[in-house]
Scaffold this active site. Structure first.
Site, PDB file in Angstrom:
ATOM      1  N   SER A  45      51.947   2.729  27.312  1.00  0.00           N
ATOM      2  CA  SER A  45      50.706   3.153  26.681  1.00  0.00           C
ATOM      3  C   SER A  45      49.410   3.161  27.194  1.00  0.00           C
ATOM      4  CB  SER A  45      50.533   2.134  25.333  1.00  0.00           C
ATOM      5  OG  SER A  45      49.976   0.954  25.683  1.00  0.00           O
ATOM      6  N   THR A  67      57.414   3.626  24.499  1.00  0.00           N
ATOM      7  CA  THR A  67      56.540   3.065  23.485  1.00  0.00           C
ATOM      8  C   THR A  67      56.822   3.808  22.148  1.00  0.00           C
ATOM      9  OG1 THR A  67      54.745   4.403  23.790  1.00  0.00           O
ATOM     10  CG2 THR A  67      54.765   2.306  24.824  1.00  0.00           C
ATOM     11  N   ALA A 207      48.868  -6.182  14.784  1.00  0.00           N
ATOM     12  CA  ALA A 207      49.556  -6.218  16.001  1.00  0.00           C
ATOM     13  C   ALA A 207      49.826  -4.607  16.146  1.00  0.00           C
ATOM     14  CB  ALA A 207      50.785  -6.655  15.803  1.00  0.00           C
ATOM     15  N   ARG A 209      47.123  -1.215  16.733  1.00  0.00           N
ATOM     16  CA  ARG A 209      46.369  -0.641  17.869  1.00  0.00           C
ATOM     17  C   ARG A 209      44.809  -1.571  17.378  1.00  0.00           C
ATOM     18  NH1 ARG A 209      50.042   0.023  20.617  1.00  0.00           N
ATOM     19  NH2 ARG A 209      50.797   2.019  21.507  1.00  0.00           N
ATOM     20  N   GLU A 238      40.401  -2.363  24.912  1.00  0.00           N
ATOM     21  CA  GLU A 238      41.445  -2.848  26.161  1.00  0.00           C
ATOM     22  C   GLU A 238      41.445  -2.172  27.204  1.00  0.00           C
ATOM     23  OE1 GLU A 238      45.563  -2.921  24.498  1.00  0.00           O
ATOM     24  OE2 GLU A 238      44.861  -3.911  22.812  1.00  0.00           O
ATOM     25  N   HIS A 255      48.107  -7.855  23.854  1.00  0.00           N
ATOM     26  CA  HIS A 255      48.866  -6.467  23.472  1.00  0.00           C
ATOM     27  C   HIS A 255      50.377  -6.902  23.754  1.00  0.00           C
ATOM     28  CE1 HIS A 255      48.973  -1.879  22.742  1.00  0.00           C
ATOM     29  NE2 HIS A 255      50.011  -2.347  22.765  1.00  0.00           N
ATOM     30  N   TYR A 259      56.774  -7.117  23.265  1.00  0.00           N
ATOM     31  CA  TYR A 259      57.375  -7.486  24.565  1.00  0.00           C
ATOM     32  C   TYR A 259      58.308  -8.563  24.694  1.00  0.00           C
ATOM     33  CZ  TYR A 259      53.686  -5.341  27.827  1.00  0.00           C
ATOM     34  OH  TYR A 259      52.887  -4.366  28.230  1.00  0.00           O
TER      35      TYR A 259
HETATM   36  N1  LIG Z   1      51.307  -4.754  19.704  1.00  0.00           N
HETATM   37  C1  LIG Z   1      52.356  -4.262  20.201  1.00  0.00           C
HETATM   38  O1  LIG Z   1      53.075  -4.493  21.059  1.00  0.00           O
HETATM   39  C2  LIG Z   1      53.112  -3.070  19.250  1.00  0.00           C
HETATM   40  C3  LIG Z   1      52.344  -2.072  18.625  1.00  0.00           C
HETATM   41  N2  LIG Z   1      52.732  -0.988  18.052  1.00  0.00           N
HETATM   42  C4  LIG Z   1      52.098  -0.191  17.101  1.00  0.00           C
HETATM   43  O2  LIG Z   1      52.566  -0.262  16.010  1.00  0.00           O
HETATM   44  C5  LIG Z   1      52.531   1.128  15.239  1.00  0.00           C
HETATM   45  C6  LIG Z   1      53.524   1.046  14.345  1.00  0.00           C
HETATM   46  O3  LIG Z   1      54.909   0.861  14.868  1.00  0.00           O
HETATM   47  P1  LIG Z   1      56.144   1.535  14.304  1.00  0.00           P
HETATM   48  O4  LIG Z   1      56.301   0.741  12.804  1.00  0.00           O
HETATM   49  O5  LIG Z   1      57.149   1.379  15.191  1.00  0.00           O
HETATM   50  O6  LIG Z   1      55.733   3.188  14.070  1.00  0.00           O
HETATM   51  P2  LIG Z   1      56.250   4.055  13.117  1.00  0.00           P
HETATM   52  O7  LIG Z   1      55.617   5.412  13.549  1.00  0.00           O
HETATM   53  O8  LIG Z   1      57.587   4.125  12.810  1.00  0.00           O
HETATM   54  O9  LIG Z   1      55.548   3.742  11.730  1.00  0.00           O
HETATM   55  C7  LIG Z   1      54.189   3.772  11.281  1.00  0.00           C
HETATM   56  C8  LIG Z   1      54.001   4.052   9.820  1.00  0.00           C
HETATM   57  O10 LIG Z   1      52.753   4.062   9.520  1.00  0.00           O
HETATM   58  C9  LIG Z   1      52.579   4.877   8.550  1.00  0.00           C
HETATM   59  N3  LIG Z   1      51.098   5.351   8.263  1.00  0.00           N
HETATM   60  C10 LIG Z   1      50.442   6.263   9.050  1.00  0.00           C
HETATM   61  N4  LIG Z   1      49.062   6.109   8.526  1.00  0.00           N
HETATM   62  C11 LIG Z   1      49.010   5.280   7.664  1.00  0.00           C
HETATM   63  C12 LIG Z   1      48.009   4.819   6.768  1.00  0.00           C
HETATM   64  N5  LIG Z   1      46.707   5.490   6.922  1.00  0.00           N
HETATM   65  N6  LIG Z   1      48.142   3.728   5.785  1.00  0.00           N
HETATM   66  C13 LIG Z   1      49.318   3.502   5.891  1.00  0.00           C
HETATM   67  N7  LIG Z   1      50.466   4.039   6.372  1.00  0.00           N
HETATM   68  C14 LIG Z   1      50.308   4.836   7.490  1.00  0.00           C
HETATM   69  C15 LIG Z   1      53.450   6.041   8.661  1.00  0.00           C
HETATM   70  O11 LIG Z   1      53.738   6.754   7.739  1.00  0.00           O
HETATM   71  C16 LIG Z   1      54.734   5.271   9.502  1.00  0.00           C
HETATM   72  O12 LIG Z   1      55.587   5.099   8.246  1.00  0.00           O
HETATM   73  C17 LIG Z   1      52.571   2.057  16.471  1.00  0.00           C
HETATM   74  O13 LIG Z   1      52.133   3.155  16.172  1.00  0.00           O
HETATM   75  C18 LIG Z   1      51.906   1.301  17.492  1.00  0.00           C
HETATM   76  O14 LIG Z   1      50.539   1.636  17.826  1.00  0.00           O
HETATM   77  C19 LIG Z   1      54.082  -0.827  18.030  1.00  0.00           C
HETATM   78  C20 LIG Z   1      54.911  -1.659  18.830  1.00  0.00           C
HETATM   79  C21 LIG Z   1      54.407  -2.701  19.554  1.00  0.00           C
HETATM   80  O1  LIG Z   2      55.105   0.528  21.560  1.00  0.00           O
HETATM   81  C1  LIG Z   2      54.097   0.530  21.571  1.00  0.00           C
HETATM   82  O2  LIG Z   2      53.340   1.341  21.024  1.00  0.00           O
HETATM   83  C2  LIG Z   2      53.268  -0.574  22.180  1.00  0.00           C
HETATM   84  O3  LIG Z   2      52.216  -0.816  21.593  1.00  0.00           O
HETATM   85  C3  LIG Z   2      53.934  -1.142  23.239  1.00  0.00           C
HETATM   86  O4  LIG Z   2      54.396  -2.501  22.993  1.00  0.00           O
HETATM   87  C4  LIG Z   2      52.915  -1.580  24.441  1.00  0.00           C
HETATM   88  O5  LIG Z   2      53.378  -1.616  25.429  1.00  0.00           O
HETATM   89  P1  LIG Z   2      52.504  -1.451  26.754  1.00  0.00           P
HETATM   90  O6  LIG Z   2      52.451   0.184  26.929  1.00  0.00           O
HETATM   91  O7  LIG Z   2      51.055  -1.860  26.542  1.00  0.00           O
HETATM   92  O8  LIG Z   2      53.223  -1.757  27.838  1.00  0.00           O
END
Ligand SMILES: NC(=O)C1=CN([C@@H]2O[C@H](COP(=O)(O)OP(=O)(O)OC[C@H]3O[C@@H](n4cnc5c(N)ncnc54)[C@H](O)[C@@H]3O)[C@@H](O)[C@H]2O)C=CC1
Ligand SMILES: O=C(O)C(=O)[C@H](O)COP(=O)(O)O
EC number: 1.1.1.290
Length: 377
Positions: A45, A67, A207, A209, A238, A255, A259
């Site tokens: 990311s 990601t 958790a 963005r 970040e 972040h 992981y």
């Molecule tokens: N902290 C970390 O390590 C991680 C962070 N992330 C973040 O978490 C986010 C979500 O991950 P996933 O569930 O895998 O993504 P995803 O794309 O499968 O789900 C996101 C959901 O949010 C909904 N959405 C969009 N705008 C919205 C709003 N204004 N109000 C309510 N719902 C809304 C979408 O319709 C979708 O169902 C990712 O886009 C990424 O930015 C994801 C994985 C790890």
């Molecule tokens: O899948 C995502 O979206 C995430 O936020 C990842 O967990 C972030 O991993 P890095 O790109 O920050 O290593």
């Protein structure tokens, strides 16, 4: 074929090196010059894939991001230039669920709460939200869901308003993408007005963005209302989060919610499979990549009380360790990225099997499997 890959993508050599020359570099330091005569770019990311990065990319035909988040990639530009793009939807969804559960059992103890009977609000019911929902229900929580985009696409999907979640939830957790435009834009969807709607002693988890919560507004709010419990894995600006805010939140991590070893391996292998299909190569087998977990089984001798559940979850993933490391390192130059690059091996709850020293009820088994453990029947 030449490939530039973020050095924080594990298993790139195992998967790609037999078919291409792979050059691994720091994701934040990839320059336009590095992309001359390169066929594929593999990122996480932190690499902004935009017009200026691709200015000298004369041969690029593939970009993969290991990601789910894609806010760092200009996908329309890639489409315009005929460059194949893939990300890795769902790769780290179980890891983020484990992160939320580890926070929940911790605060249930610290705040003397009985989890069963509390109301949780999940904002964003995608890969993560959908898996978190049954886990929280297994714990006996009432779960409110907010995802107006899904409600537009699936008439049977019931989405509550953000206002309802904010006013009614004891725990509210955000799993939305970072979007700046459109009627459902998520940038600063939580600011002062929204914070004021929350129950005074609620638990707020971000958790997804950093930009989804206005960090300055949150900092000002916490200065006058410290009884709100806040967990931040993601931050505005970040890798340089606001250190005053860091000192005010209850759990601070760099972040890393996604992981887990499984999440990272799956991210790389999903990108590899897309690239392999394009190049007519055999697909990957993630089970061959992952080492055996250190804690492959645990045995319990009693019905799982809240205390026992906490112990089981923390035995696999204890978020306090990440929080302690972040606080110990905060302020050191480059600490945020250093911690992410040197993140310890972490496995998911689903890599551990729970066995029973005595027969236990089927409800207890349902609870343990419902929150993500493997359970012997
Ligand atoms: N902290 C970390 O390590 C991680 C962070 N992330 C973040 O978490 C986010 C979500 O991950 P996933 O569930 O895998 O993504 P995803 O794309 O499968 O789900 C996101 C959901 O949010 C909904 N959405 C969009 N705008 C919205 C709003 N204004 N109000 C309510 N719902 C809304 C979408 O319709 C979708 O169902 C990712 O886009 C990424 O930015 C994801 C994985 C790890
Ligand atoms: O899948 C995502 O979206 C995430 O936020 C990842 O967990 C972030 O991993 P890095 O790109 O920050 O290593």
């Amino acid at each position: 074929m030449r490939i530039i890959a973020d050095e924080n993508m594990p298993y790139v050599n195992e998967l790609f090196s037999a078919h291409a020359e792979v050059i691994q570099v720091s994701g934040r330091d990839i320059t336009p010059e590095m992309l001359v005569d390169v066929d594929a770019l593999l990122v996480r990311s932190v690499t902004k894939v935009n017009e200026s990065l691709l200015a000298k990319a004369n041969r690029l035909s593939f970009v993969g991001s290991a990601t789910i988040g894609t806010d760092h990639v200009d996908q329309s530009l890639l489409k315009e230039r005929g460059i194949t793009f893939t990300n890795a939807p769902g790769c780290n969804a179980n890891a983020v669920c484990d992160y939320v559960l580890s926070c929940l059992v911790l605060f249930a103890e610290r705040n003397q709460l009985q989890i069963s009977g509390l109301t949780a609000g999940i904002v964003g019911i995608g890969n993560i939200g959908r898996r978190l929902l049954p886990r929280l229900q297994a714990l006996g929580m009432t779960v409110l869901c907010c995802d107006p985009l899904r409600a537009e696409q699936e008439p049977e999907f019931q989405s509550e308003s953000l206002h309802t979640l904010l006013t009614q939830s004891d725990v509210i957790t955000f799993h939305v993408p970072y979007t700046r435009q459109g009627k459902f834009a998520t940038e600063h969807m939580i600011g002062t007005a929204e914070l004021q709607l929350m129950k005074p002693r609620a638990i707020l988890i971000n958790a997804c963005r950093g930009e989804v919560i206005d960090n300055l507004a949150l900092k000002a709010f916490l200065m006058s209302k410290p009884e709100l419990t806040v967990v931040l894995d993601v931050w505005e600006n970040e890798p340089n989060p606001d250190e005053e805010l860091l000192a005010l939140v209850d759990i601070a991590t760099p972040h890393i919610a996604g992981y887990s070893q499984e999440g990272k391996a799956l991210g790389t292998s999903m990108v590899y499979d897309c690239w392999a299909e394009k190049n007519q190569l055999a697909l990957s087998d993630i089970n061959q990549l992952l080492p055996l977990p250190d804690l492959s089984a645990m045995s319990i001798a009693a019905e799982p009380s809240q205390e026992l559940l906490k112990q089981l979850i923390q035995a696999v993933y204890d978020v306090r360790n990440d929080d302690a490391r972040m606080r110990a390192n905060a302020g050191n130059a480059g600490y945020f990225d250093h911690m992410r690059k040197n993140y310890p091996l972490r496995r998911e709850l689903m890599s551990t099997q729970v066995n029973f020293a005595h027969p236990i009820s089927s409800n207890a088994k349902d609870l343990l499997s419902g929150i993500g453990f493997q359970v012997t029947q």
